[in-house]
Design an enzyme around this catalytic site. Sequence first.
Site, PDB file in Angstrom:
ATOM      1  N   CYS A  76     -18.023  -2.563 -13.098  1.00 13.89           N
ATOM      2  CA  CYS A  76     -19.449  -2.847 -12.954  1.00 13.89           C
ATOM      3  C   CYS A  76     -20.143  -1.532 -12.642  1.00 13.89           C
ATOM      4  CB  CYS A  76     -19.722  -3.857 -11.844  1.00 13.89           C
ATOM      5  SG  CYS A  76     -21.502  -4.118 -11.553  1.00 13.89           S
TER       6      CYS A  76
ATOM      7  N   MET B 173     -26.658  -3.766 -17.695  1.00 14.62           N
ATOM      8  CA  MET B 173     -25.443  -3.472 -16.972  1.00 14.62           C
ATOM      9  C   MET B 173     -25.229  -1.960 -16.962  1.00 14.62           C
ATOM     10  SD  MET B 173     -25.386  -6.129 -19.239  1.00 14.62           S
ATOM     11  CE  MET B 173     -24.187  -5.902 -20.547  1.00 14.62           C
TER      12      MET B 173
END
Length: 395
Positions: free
Chosen positions: A104, A317
């Site tokens: 992430c 993201m």
Amino acid sequence: MAHPAQVKIPATYMRGGTSKGVFFRLQDLPEAAQVPGAARDALLLRVIGSPDPYGKQIDGMGGATSSTSKAVIIAPSARPGHDVDYLFGQVSIDKPFVDWSGNCGNLSAAVGSFAIASGLVEASRVPRDGICVVRIWQANIGKTIVAHVPMTDGAVQETGAFELDGVTFPAAEVQLEFMDPAAEEGDGGAMFPTGSLVDELDVPGVGTLRATMINAGIPTIFVEAGALGYTGTELQEAINGDAQALARFETIRLHGAVRMGLAGSVDEAAKRQHTPKVAFVAPARDYTSSSGKAVAAGDIDLLVRALSMGKLHHAMMGTAAVAIGTAAAVPGTLVNAAAGGGSRTAVRFGHPSGTLRVGAEATLVDGQWQVTKAMMSRSARVLMEGWVRVPGDTF
């Protein structure tokens, strides 16, 4: 009948970039969860509140979106030249599954701050004022991330004037360097795993799409917005409220995963929700962001919309931003073409919440493209710290 007592586990709830997650020190986890396996997955699922057939995660720390259904485990690193190991788990909302297949990028911005505050960075390397450079080993993908964390009066500085579209309030800027972010042949993959900058991807029920499939930051499939009937200015409701559109994107993702060598079949690909990502790109044009902010075509190089865990992301993201920056730096990709083509070391792209600038350094070596690093700025903040509680029979 006897009922199990709840177990208290030290934890910190943090925002990193446009994501939120529950952070743990490895040493604070129950012994059974200190190693990979069913016990660890069961624990994190219960902490986040999954699987939840209602899709709300009411009985856990998750926020019922891919951006807020995340867990992070940090440990001191035994790897030379690194301070901490960072392991990321993307927790499925409606399925009993934790996906460990990728990083992430947004929560990467919080890892350095957490590591410093948790005493995991050697004191001699932490300045009282200035910038603390935290060297992070991203254990999911085996890559190095360098976080530049501001310090004031011996503590991590979290407040500041840095604004990040998709985050309501300003905070301190954290600069991130994703070192050597692309997959390499020795990693069992390649930056362009098909060997081409643009492929013809046959997707049953959708058609044949031109696609740039890249493994940088996170495996990502880029397609052209126009080929799917979009302009690239779409906001979440335009995609997430259309079940047929979501099914179409998932089909693209599954067949792209097989083409990239990430899965042997579409059934196998369906079991790893976190990777690859699917994104669609278009040339710059004016649009209005989800906050009502006007974004002018002259202020951006291209438009990008990306899906995560089956839904259009509200912003971008961080790992996909690395993929965008890397692909933009390589002439001939769909991302580079949407940005106007040519050689470039940085792009500013428009996403549903606004804009983001990301840089990448790409060079052609012996006929193969290589990227030494990608760079972007995010911010991070502790939202709550203390303990999370789960029933004792969870794991």
